[in-house]
Write a protein that holds these residues in place. Structure first.
Motif, PDB file in Angstrom:
ATOM      1  N   ALA A  29       0.843  -1.186   0.000  1.00 34.52           N
ATOM      2  CA  ALA A  29       0.000   0.000   0.000  1.00 34.52           C
ATOM      3  C   ALA A  29       0.886   1.247   0.000  1.00 34.52           C
ATOM      4  O   ALA A  29       1.925   1.264   0.649  1.00 34.52           O
ATOM      5  N   PRO A  30       0.489   2.281  -0.721  1.00 38.34           N
ATOM      6  CA  PRO A  30       1.303   3.507  -0.762  1.00 38.34           C
ATOM      7  C   PRO A  30       1.433   4.150   0.615  1.00 38.34           C
ATOM      8  O   PRO A  30       0.489   4.129   1.405  1.00 38.34           O
ATOM      9  N   HIS A  31       2.592   4.699   0.883  1.00 40.05           N
ATOM     10  CA  HIS A  31       2.857   5.414   2.124  1.00 40.05           C
ATOM     11  C   HIS A  31       3.492   6.760   1.781  1.00 40.05           C
ATOM     12  O   HIS A  31       4.014   6.947   0.685  1.00 40.05           O
ATOM     13  N   LYS A  32       3.461   7.649   2.755  1.00 40.06           N
ATOM     14  CA  LYS A  32       4.050   8.965   2.582  1.00 40.06           C
ATOM     15  C   LYS A  32       5.052   9.193   3.703  1.00 40.06           C
ATOM     16  O   LYS A  32       4.729   9.033   4.879  1.00 40.06           O
ATOM     17  N   ILE A  33       6.279   9.536   3.341  1.00 38.33           N
ATOM     18  CA  ILE A  33       7.308   9.870   4.327  1.00 38.33           C
ATOM     19  C   ILE A  33       7.342  11.388   4.429  1.00 38.33           C
ATOM     20  O   ILE A  33       7.606  12.070   3.445  1.00 38.33           O
ATOM     21  N   LYS A  34       7.024  11.911   5.607  1.00 32.67           N
ATOM     22  CA  LYS A  34       7.080  13.352   5.835  1.00 32.67           C
ATOM     23  C   LYS A  34       8.440  13.684   6.422  1.00 32.67           C
ATOM     24  O   LYS A  34       8.844  13.109   7.427  1.00 32.67           O
ATOM     25  N   LEU A  35       9.146  14.607   5.781  1.00 33.19           N
ATOM     26  CA  LEU A  35      10.472  15.006   6.236  1.00 33.19           C
ATOM     27  C   LEU A  35      10.395  16.246   7.121  1.00 33.19           C
ATOM     28  O   LEU A  35       9.435  17.013   7.054  1.00 33.19           O
ATOM     29  N   LYS A  36      11.408  16.436   7.935  1.00 36.79           N
ATOM     30  CA  LYS A  36      11.449  17.571   8.854  1.00 36.79           C
ATOM     31  C   LYS A  36      11.518  18.901   8.128  1.00 36.79           C
ATOM     32  O   LYS A  36      11.102  19.918   8.660  1.00 36.79           O
ATOM     33  N   ASN A  37      12.013  18.910   6.891  1.00 37.38           N
ATOM     34  CA  ASN A  37      12.110  20.158   6.134  1.00 37.38           C
ATOM     35  C   ASN A  37      10.810  20.493   5.399  1.00 37.38           C
ATOM     36  O   ASN A  37      10.751  21.443   4.631  1.00 37.38           O
ATOM     37  N   GLY A  38       9.754  19.672   5.596  1.00 40.09           N
ATOM     38  CA  GLY A  38       8.461  19.942   5.001  1.00 40.09           C
ATOM     39  C   GLY A  38       8.162  19.146   3.738  1.00 40.09           C
ATOM     40  O   GLY A  38       7.024  19.092   3.296  1.00 40.09           O
ATOM     41  N   ARG A  39       9.173  18.570   3.126  1.00 43.88           N
ATOM     42  CA  ARG A  39       8.949  17.765   1.917  1.00 43.88           C
ATOM     43  C   ARG A  39       8.222  16.475   2.266  1.00 43.88           C
ATOM     44  O   ARG A  39       8.261  16.007   3.396  1.00 43.88           O
ATOM     45  N   GLU A  40       7.574  15.915   1.247  1.00 45.82           N
ATOM     46  CA  GLU A  40       6.916  14.619   1.391  1.00 45.82           C
ATOM     47  C   GLU A  40       7.403  13.712   0.271  1.00 45.82           C
ATOM     48  O   GLU A  40       7.548  14.143  -0.867  1.00 45.82           O
ATOM     49  N   VAL A  41       7.663  12.464   0.609  1.00 46.31           N
ATOM     50  CA  VAL A  41       8.134  11.479  -0.360  1.00 46.31           C
ATOM     51  C   VAL A  41       7.116  10.351  -0.403  1.00 46.31           C
ATOM     52  O   VAL A  41       6.792   9.765   0.631  1.00 46.31           O
ATOM     53  N   LEU A  42       6.578  10.074  -1.597  1.00 46.28           N
ATOM     54  CA  LEU A  42       5.658   8.950  -1.749  1.00 46.28           C
ATOM     55  C   LEU A  42       6.452   7.688  -1.995  1.00 46.28           C
ATOM     56  O   LEU A  42       7.456   7.698  -2.710  1.00 46.28           O
TER      57      LEU A  42
END
Length: 81
Positions: A29-42
């Motif tokens: 299932a798709p997940h989203k990694i939220k980074l401390k600098n505000g970016r998001e990685v799918l």
């Protein structure tokens, strides 16, 4: 007696199969990694933390393996979250 013996024989086989093919039972299932600098990685599937290296290993949406340092990650959310 036979009904009780069959599950006891199947369990080790399933355990060995899941160890030899870890991707078989892994979440895709798709997940989203939220980074401390505000970016998001799918990413495709849940990222796996590797304690020895301090990195999260994940598969990108275009099916490439990637890593990201754990100290850059603010959180990991499932796609529905």
């Amino acid at each position: 007696m036979r009904a009780l013996l069959l599950p006891l024989l199947i369990l080790p086989v399933l355990t060995l199969a899941s160890c030899s093919m870890p991707g078989l039972l892994a979440s895709t299932a798709p997940h989203k990694i939220k980074l401390k600098n505000g970016r998001e990685v799918l990413c495709s599937g849940q990222p796996q933390y590797e304690e020895k290296t301090g990195y999260y290993r994940y598969r990108t949406t275009d099916h490439r393996d990637a890593v990201i340092r754990a100290d850059e990650v603010a959180g990991i959310l499932g796609k529905d979250a």
